[in-house]
Motif scaffolding. Sequence first.
Motif, PDB file in Angstrom:
ATOM      1  N   SER A  37       0.835  -1.216   0.000  1.00 60.21           N
ATOM      2  CA  SER A  37       0.000   0.000   0.000  1.00 60.21           C
ATOM      3  C   SER A  37       0.862   1.255   0.000  1.00 60.21           C
ATOM      4  O   SER A  37       0.557   2.243  -0.671  1.00 60.21           O
ATOM      5  N   ALA A  38       1.979   1.202   0.764  1.00 56.51           N
ATOM      6  CA  ALA A  38       2.878   2.357   0.808  1.00 56.51           C
ATOM      7  C   ALA A  38       3.510   2.604  -0.555  1.00 56.51           C
ATOM      8  O   ALA A  38       3.720   3.755  -0.964  1.00 56.51           O
ATOM      9  N   CYS A  39       3.836   1.523  -1.274  1.00 55.94           N
ATOM     10  CA  CYS A  39       4.442   1.676  -2.602  1.00 55.94           C
ATOM     11  C   CYS A  39       3.498   2.356  -3.579  1.00 55.94           C
ATOM     12  O   CYS A  39       3.932   3.031  -4.515  1.00 55.94           O
ATOM     13  N   LEU A  40       2.198   2.163  -3.379  1.00 60.47           N
ATOM     14  CA  LEU A  40       1.215   2.771  -4.280  1.00 60.47           C
ATOM     15  C   LEU A  40       0.942   4.240  -3.956  1.00 60.47           C
ATOM     16  O   LEU A  40       0.275   4.927  -4.726  1.00 60.47           O
ATOM     17  N   GLY A  41       1.460   4.699  -2.818  1.00 56.16           N
ATOM     18  CA  GLY A  41       1.208   6.078  -2.427  1.00 56.16           C
ATOM     19  C   GLY A  41       1.957   7.081  -3.301  1.00 56.16           C
ATOM     20  O   GLY A  41       3.047   6.802  -3.812  1.00 56.16           O
ATOM     21  N   ASP A  42       1.384   8.224  -3.450  1.00 56.01           N
ATOM     22  CA  ASP A  42       1.983   9.266  -4.294  1.00 56.01           C
ATOM     23  C   ASP A  42       3.206   9.912  -3.646  1.00 56.01           C
ATOM     24  O   ASP A  42       4.072  10.462  -4.340  1.00 56.01           O
TER      25      ASP A  42
END
Length: 350
Positions: free
Chosen positions: A151-156
């Motif tokens: 989820s963190a990797c998908l954050g902007d």
Amino acid sequence: MKRRGARFSFIGILIFFLTLSATVIATLFIYERAKLRYGDNKGAVTLIVFLLVAFFATVYSICDLFRRKWMIDRPVERILQATERIASGDFCVRLTPTHPYPHHDEFDEIMENLNVLAQALGKSEILKTDFIANVSHELKTPLAVIQNYASACLGDKTDETMRKAYLQTILSASKKLADLVANILQLNKLENNQTPPKKEWTRLDEQLAECLLAFELQIEKKNLQIQTELAELEIHTAPALLSLVWSNLLSNAVKFTDENGKIRVTLRLINGCACVEIADTGCGIPAQTGERLFEKFYQVDTSHSGEGNGLGLALVKKVIDVLGGEISVQSQLGEGTRFTVLLKEIVKEV
């Protein structure tokens, strides 16, 4: 047990024989007395004999009914009730034999066997429940790590450097999951004899050296000193299974040995058996936990729990048992641990 049953049957046959003999003798005696009294009146004699036989038949039928009720129907009913409870999952059921131990009959033996069965099933159920709980716990942690960091990797707001670090964490967590699943499957196959070991001639010294090389990076990182004394031996064994043993034992030695520590690996031929010792100067094992060392999911040093899943030594013990060998451990807290594996398969010097 068979002798007790045979003795009980002999006594029963003797009682039956004596009772039948007494009945026949009594009938013949009364028949002779009736003939003397009534002379040629065959009808009266016949009636007396008939009534006498009917009397004896009735008495013996009633006695046999009570005997069956007390000696057969009651224990059978108790056994049936116990088996129904066991079949429904109640493994706490225990039956008290009707007779004291020296005089057990067949029903008492069945009750004792049912008690042993219920106890074994109860232990198995507890182990299964604990195993499922431990597996669920071990799966939960890496799955949570993968989910959170994905989820963190998908954050902007995640830059490229952080994304790579997160991906590396995800990769490590997924590897731990894969190792856990592989160990569980391997243990299940070994415990259910689904994979009979395929044996072949293997250079044991070369296999140990190859397993050591697999930990070269970790050894260099901790600046560990490795000492080896490997006799050139060839053994007829299952090399794939045996490799699991050395990998797990060496992994623990490297993991629990502090920087600049020592690890010693020796291979010797003792009384026709291959003896492998893997010793380290690590943290050691507390005496009170040594007995649980080979239990599934049991970890002695919880500070290293993130580096394993507690199945390694359980897998080692199972492999050694399957191969017909022995494993022992000597350890002193703060001074190190030494595992000794004795392989009793065909061994020859090269």
